[in-house]
Design a protein around this motif. Sequence first.
Motif, short mmCIF file in Angstrom:
data_model
loop_
_atom_site.label_atom_id
_atom_site.label_comp_id
_atom_site.label_asym_id
_atom_site.label_seq_id
_atom_site.Cartn_x
_atom_site.Cartn_y
_atom_site.Cartn_z
N ILE A 377 9.59 9.67 -11.98
CA ILE A 377 9.15 10.81 -12.77
C ILE A 377 7.65 10.79 -13.05
CG2 ILE A 377 9.66 9.67 -14.97
CD1 ILE A 377 10.54 12.43 -16.03
N ALA A 378 7.06 9.60 -13.17
CA ALA A 378 5.65 9.49 -13.55
C ALA A 378 4.75 9.53 -12.31
CB ALA A 378 5.41 8.21 -14.34
N ALA A 379 3.93 10.56 -12.21
CA ALA A 379 3.04 10.69 -11.05
C ALA A 379 2.06 9.53 -10.98
CB ALA A 379 2.30 12.02 -11.12
N THR A 380 1.64 9.01 -12.14
CA THR A 380 0.71 7.88 -12.13
C THR A 380 1.36 6.63 -11.55
OG1 THR A 380 1.34 7.41 -14.43
CG2 THR A 380 -0.66 8.72 -14.07
N THR A 381 2.64 6.42 -11.85
CA THR A 381 3.35 5.27 -11.28
C THR A 381 3.47 5.41 -9.77
OG1 THR A 381 4.60 4.91 -13.33
CG2 THR A 381 5.52 3.98 -11.31
N VAL A 382 3.80 6.62 -9.32
CA VAL A 382 3.89 6.85 -7.87
C VAL A 382 2.55 6.58 -7.21
CG1 VAL A 382 4.28 8.60 -6.08
CG2 VAL A 382 5.76 8.52 -8.10
N GLY A 383 1.47 7.08 -7.82
CA GLY A 383 0.16 6.92 -7.22
C GLY A 383 -0.38 5.50 -7.27
N ASP A 384 -0.03 4.76 -8.33
CA ASP A 384 -0.58 3.41 -8.50
C ASP A 384 0.28 2.32 -7.89
OD1 ASP A 384 -2.69 4.51 -9.86
OD2 ASP A 384 -1.95 3.99 -11.86
N TYR A 385 1.60 2.55 -7.80
CA TYR A 385 2.49 1.47 -7.38
C TYR A 385 3.42 1.87 -6.23
CZ TYR A 385 1.09 -0.69 -11.80
OH TYR A 385 0.36 -1.22 -12.82
N THR A 386 4.26 2.89 -6.47
CA THR A 386 5.34 3.18 -5.53
C THR A 386 4.83 3.52 -4.14
OG1 THR A 386 6.33 4.27 -7.46
CG2 THR A 386 7.57 4.31 -5.40
N ARG A 387 3.97 4.51 -4.06
CA ARG A 387 3.48 4.93 -2.74
C ARG A 387 2.62 3.85 -2.07
NH1 ARG A 387 2.00 10.09 0.16
NH2 ARG A 387 0.38 9.42 1.61
N PRO A 388 1.64 3.24 -2.77
CA PRO A 388 0.87 2.18 -2.10
C PRO A 388 1.74 1.04 -1.58
CG PRO A 388 -0.22 2.87 -4.12
CD PRO A 388 1.12 3.54 -4.11
N ARG A 389 2.75 0.68 -2.35
CA ARG A 389 3.63 -0.41 -1.90
C ARG A 389 4.37 -0.01 -0.62
NH1 ARG A 389 8.31 -3.26 -5.61
NH2 ARG A 389 8.93 -4.89 -4.11
N LEU A 390 4.91 1.20 -0.58
CA LEU A 390 5.66 1.64 0.59
C LEU A 390 4.74 1.83 1.80
CD1 LEU A 390 8.12 4.10 -1.17
CD2 LEU A 390 8.62 1.82 -0.27
N GLU A 391 3.50 2.22 1.56
CA GLU A 391 2.53 2.29 2.66
C GLU A 391 2.28 0.91 3.25
OE1 GLU A 391 -0.92 4.11 1.02
OE2 GLU A 391 -0.18 6.16 1.29
N LEU A 392 2.17 -0.10 2.38
CA LEU A 392 1.99 -1.47 2.87
C LEU A 392 3.18 -1.91 3.72
CD1 LEU A 392 0.56 -3.18 -0.36
CD2 LEU A 392 -0.69 -2.75 1.76
N VAL A 393 4.39 -1.54 3.28
CA VAL A 393 5.60 -1.91 4.03
C VAL A 393 5.58 -1.25 5.41
CG1 VAL A 393 8.10 -1.67 4.10
CG2 VAL A 393 6.99 -2.31 1.96
#
Length: 554
Positions: A377-393
């Motif tokens: 739900i939190a766009a900041t969490t997606v931008g700071d953690y979720t998406r960068p982590r999945l990009e690394l994967v």
Amino acid sequence: MRLELTWPNKDKFLLAPKDEAGKPVWVDPDHPAASEVRLSDFTDAVGEVSADNPHTDNLLFTGDSLDVLRILAEVPEYAREYRGKVKLVYIDPPFNTGQAFDHYDDWMEHSTWLSFMRDRLLLIKELLAADGSVWVHLDDAEQHRMRCLLDEVFGAQNFVASVAWEKDKGRRNDTAVSGSHDHIHIYAADRRRWGQSRNLLPRTKEQEDRYKNPDADARGPWLQGDNGTAKSASASSRWPIELPSGRVVVPPSGRGWAFGPETFARARAEGRVYFGRNGDGMPIIKKYLTEVQGGVVPRTWWSADEVGHNQEAKRDHLRRMFPDRPPFSTPKPERLLERVIQIGSNPGDIVLDCFGGSGTTAAVAHKMGRRWVTSEIAATTVGDYTRPRLELVVNGDEGGGITEAVGWAGGGGFRSVSVALSMYSATPFGVLLAGWATNGRFARAVAGQLGFDWEPDGAFCGTRGRMRLAVFDGVVGSEEVRQTVAALGDKERVTIVAKAVLPGADEALKQLSQGSKIRKAPRDLLSAGAKRARRRTEAAERAVQLLVAEAAVL
């Protein structure tokens, strides 16, 4: 008679867990938010994605879990791919501990939390495959109430197990009892079918080492044991056996043979009995490694040594990925999710986590070859953690967690999806359409709300069987009706949606195309959504009542 967990405002819809004054906001079930299917937009993609159908890609949603679940279950383009097809749902929802963390405020009153979870579980049930399962991760604060709620939604007969996960190997001295484990409740869409399809766990080295081959048996290693006797045996199981050495033996007092005479005779004839190195030991019927099932049945105690703990995820993984950002307070280790996904799914299956957080479930599912959908739900969490982590994967640049254990080197991809704001705006004058609901976006939102495939084609923008959808961003009158009907194909009908309907338009449509209809937005869209939400709740209640009745007969 049926037991039921009740709570204040159970018959209401939870509009918001907290308003500006910190109070929950309850509304009637016919409120627009109680059934609205929101518009969603693909924003961009990372790595390899489908050129034909973006809905089949791995998906990272930014939006509320309830809205995302509705989109997956009700928008036709998504529903074809996910409704009744999700093999595994793992959720780590708010624990309702009363604590405020850096990334979310984990507090709701009990009844608020129950309504919050009930609405989401009802949709999860619709998404589960017939042999699928849902795994709900909680601590002690609400897990007992969650068991009752899961019984109500999925049926008590579909309860599989409650796993105790050792989240912390340490000990706290500032509390009466130092808590060291969380609960993971497992429910199946159909317990019998899930039991037939769930996976075993690989044997550990210690378990494999119990199989040896001291007599060089050509059939390979076999299970080592003390001897062929068992406790609490009857007198008939204490018969004499002559060993190859010539010595005659019977079980010790209080014990008996763990096999019958016929089984022993057959095994001896097949060379499957071991009498020790000198042929003078108590007999053991061999159980070969090649003959046992290909793994071990999961147990309900998962130690930190086996599947990791919070500090492993926090200190050894997230901090290494994001050294300049504060880690989540209670992240889950990848080894824990690896076990969940190993048991509950197979490569290519769909794994869903609608409380995505830092993206652990999606990251592990990706590394293990599953399709995944996650939301945060939190766009900041997606931008700071979720998406960068999945990009690394995807790029093969994330070396922590289970990366080495599964041999992950990168690949695949995912799409990002944003969930729009509500199409409705509650005002002192009633419910109005939001300012953004115009032109093509208004038409797309209507198509999703009414369950039409989005297919722009001249006068029409959607299709549902032989019913076409025409959306007017303004007024519709008799002339617009005639033009729309003239564009219909043979045996086709039309649903016309407009923001205003002039007198005579409805009558003109009835005369020109029987079975077609006009709906005024937002009024008629709201009533259609309320009916759909009511049918979902009633269907869930009927299903559970039927299962309870069948269980009573058995």
